[in-house]
Design an enzyme around this catalytic site. Structure first.
Site, PDB file in Angstrom:
ATOM      1  N   CYS A  29      39.406  53.116  41.718  1.00  0.00           N
ATOM      2  CA  CYS A  29      39.642  51.776  42.330  1.00  0.00           C
ATOM      3  C   CYS A  29      40.972  51.297  42.028  1.00  0.00           C
ATOM      4  O   CYS A  29      41.916  52.065  42.602  1.00  0.00           O
ATOM      5  CB  CYS A  29      38.708  50.708  41.741  1.00  0.00           C
ATOM      6  SG  CYS A  29      38.545  49.345  43.264  1.00  0.00           S
TER       7      CYS A  29
ATOM      8  N   ARG B 201      37.224  42.117  52.139  1.00  0.00           N
ATOM      9  CA  ARG B 201      36.933  42.878  50.998  1.00  0.00           C
ATOM     10  C   ARG B 201      36.047  43.855  51.461  1.00  0.00           C
ATOM     11  O   ARG B 201      34.934  43.528  52.143  1.00  0.00           O
ATOM     12  CB  ARG B 201      36.382  42.164  49.751  1.00  0.00           C
ATOM     13  CG  ARG B 201      37.501  41.423  49.046  1.00  0.00           C
ATOM     14  CD  ARG B 201      37.044  40.925  47.616  1.00  0.00           C
ATOM     15  NE  ARG B 201      37.229  41.890  46.667  1.00  0.00           N
ATOM     16  CZ  ARG B 201      38.248  42.459  46.119  1.00  0.00           C
ATOM     17  NH1 ARG B 201      39.497  41.995  46.361  1.00  0.00           N
ATOM     18  NH2 ARG B 201      38.155  43.699  45.261  1.00  0.00           N
TER      19      ARG B 201
ATOM     20  N   HIS C 279      33.054  52.976  41.551  1.00  0.00           N
ATOM     21  CA  HIS C 279      33.108  52.508  40.210  1.00  0.00           C
ATOM     22  C   HIS C 279      31.833  51.905  39.617  1.00  0.00           C
ATOM     23  O   HIS C 279      30.950  52.240  40.160  1.00  0.00           O
ATOM     24  CB  HIS C 279      34.366  51.405  40.079  1.00  0.00           C
ATOM     25  CG  HIS C 279      34.370  50.268  40.817  1.00  0.00           C
ATOM     26  ND1 HIS C 279      33.328  49.407  41.019  1.00  0.00           N
ATOM     27  CD2 HIS C 279      35.162  49.859  41.666  1.00  0.00           C
ATOM     28  CE1 HIS C 279      33.565  48.436  41.772  1.00  0.00           C
ATOM     29  NE2 HIS C 279      34.823  48.645  42.248  1.00  0.00           N
TER      30      HIS C 279
HETATM   31  N1  GLN Z   1      42.724  45.324  43.657  1.00  0.00           N
HETATM   32  C1  GLN Z   1      42.361  46.371  44.336  1.00  0.00           C
HETATM   33  C2  GLN Z   1      41.703  45.977  45.494  1.00  0.00           C
HETATM   34  O1  GLN Z   1      40.902  44.871  45.708  1.00  0.00           O
HETATM   35  C3  GLN Z   1      41.345  46.981  43.260  1.00  0.00           C
HETATM   36  C4  GLN Z   1      40.157  46.231  42.916  1.00  0.00           C
HETATM   37  C5  GLN Z   1      39.160  47.050  41.868  1.00  0.00           C
HETATM   38  O2  GLN Z   1      39.766  47.829  41.102  1.00  0.00           O
HETATM   39  N2  GLN Z   1      37.936  46.708  42.078  1.00  0.00           N
HETATM   40  O3  GLN Z   1      41.773  46.573  46.440  1.00  0.00           O
END
Ligand code: GLN
Length: 246
Positions: A94, A128, A192
């Site tokens: 990630c 997201r 993850h």
């Molecule tokens: N900040 C990054 C995103 O949202 C990674 C997020 C994460 O590691 N969960 O794309």
């Protein structure tokens, strides 16, 4: 008994969704085969002992944590490139995955430089991408099940190899059908939380490659993996019911 030397990059900054659990899985699967994991944190300001690490691990983190490690990561870039060229394994998840690429433009529009160890770049989008994911990995004849939660849309360079093809979920960008990236022994993925507990074949592949880097070329004995297989099945099923992409 072979000692597998693991370098855990920025455990105090990039460690959301229990990414640390992935290391616990590697340690246990090494132990039952008679090997030992020696895990060293490699935090801010610390040198990267390029020649003596068999496997580097870098976990996930939010934009803020990523921005905090970026200057330090730049200072470690040469050593990490040298280690990867020497056959060390790298697993990046990630936020860590994004920083292995050339750059990550975060949700605020700030351009964070990465170290270019993987042929890709990432740009954050408004929505997201969250939920269970199922991947087909034809290069291994296996599937990977996991969970994603990211704003970043990762675009692989022409000809770059994804870690897997999305069966269900968003993957790198919700459009290409690609998830993650692999180049030699360097692996990056958005999956993850419990990635390795649900995907023991992948944990064993990383261990086998790390052992090879440590000088031991071996085939690891099969393990029963009943719980692991059940966990994979539950996760894969959740992903299938979730359905397609963006
Ligand atoms: N900040 C990054 C995103 O949202 C990674 C997020 C994460 O590691 N969960 O794309």
């Amino acid at each position: 008994m072979t000692v597998i030397r693991v370098g855990h990059l920025y455990p105090d900054y990039l460690n959301i969704y229990a990414d640390r659990g992935n290391i616990a899985v590697l340690a246990e699967r090494a132990r039952v085969r008679g090997h030992e994991l020696d895990v060293r944190p490699i935090g801010m300001g610390m040198d990267v002992p390029a020649e003596t690490i068999d496997l580097f691990y870098v976990g996930g983190g939010q934009d803020r944590d990523q921005a905090l490690v970026v200057p330090d990561l730049a200072a470690k870039s040469d050593a990490l490139h040298e280690a990867a060229a020497g056959g060390a394994v790298v697993l990046a998840v990630c936020g860590g995955y994004q920083l292995l690429g050339r750059s990550y433009r975060d949700v605020a529009g700030v351009e964070l430089p990465g170290i270019g160890l993987l042929p890709l770049h990432t740009v954050a989008g408004a929505r997201r991408m969250i939920g269970d994911v199922l991947l087909d990995c034809p290069w291994a004849g296996e599937t990977l099940a996991g969970f994603e939660n990211h704003a970043g849309r990762t675009l692989l360079d022409e000809g770059a190899e994804p870690l897997g093809r999305v069966i269900s979920g968003f993957g790198n960008d919700g459009a290409s059908g690609h998830e993650g990236c692999r180049a030699g022994r360097v692996y990056g993925t958005y999956l993850h939380g419990p990635l390795l507990p649900r995907n023991p074949w992948f944990a064993d592949r990383l261990l086998t490659e790390a052992l090879a880097h440590a000088g031991l070329y071996t085939e690891l004995a099969e393990l029963p993996d009943e719980l692991e297989r059940a966990a994979h099945a539950v996760s894969a099923d959740r992903a299938r019911r979730r359905g397609g992409r963006i």
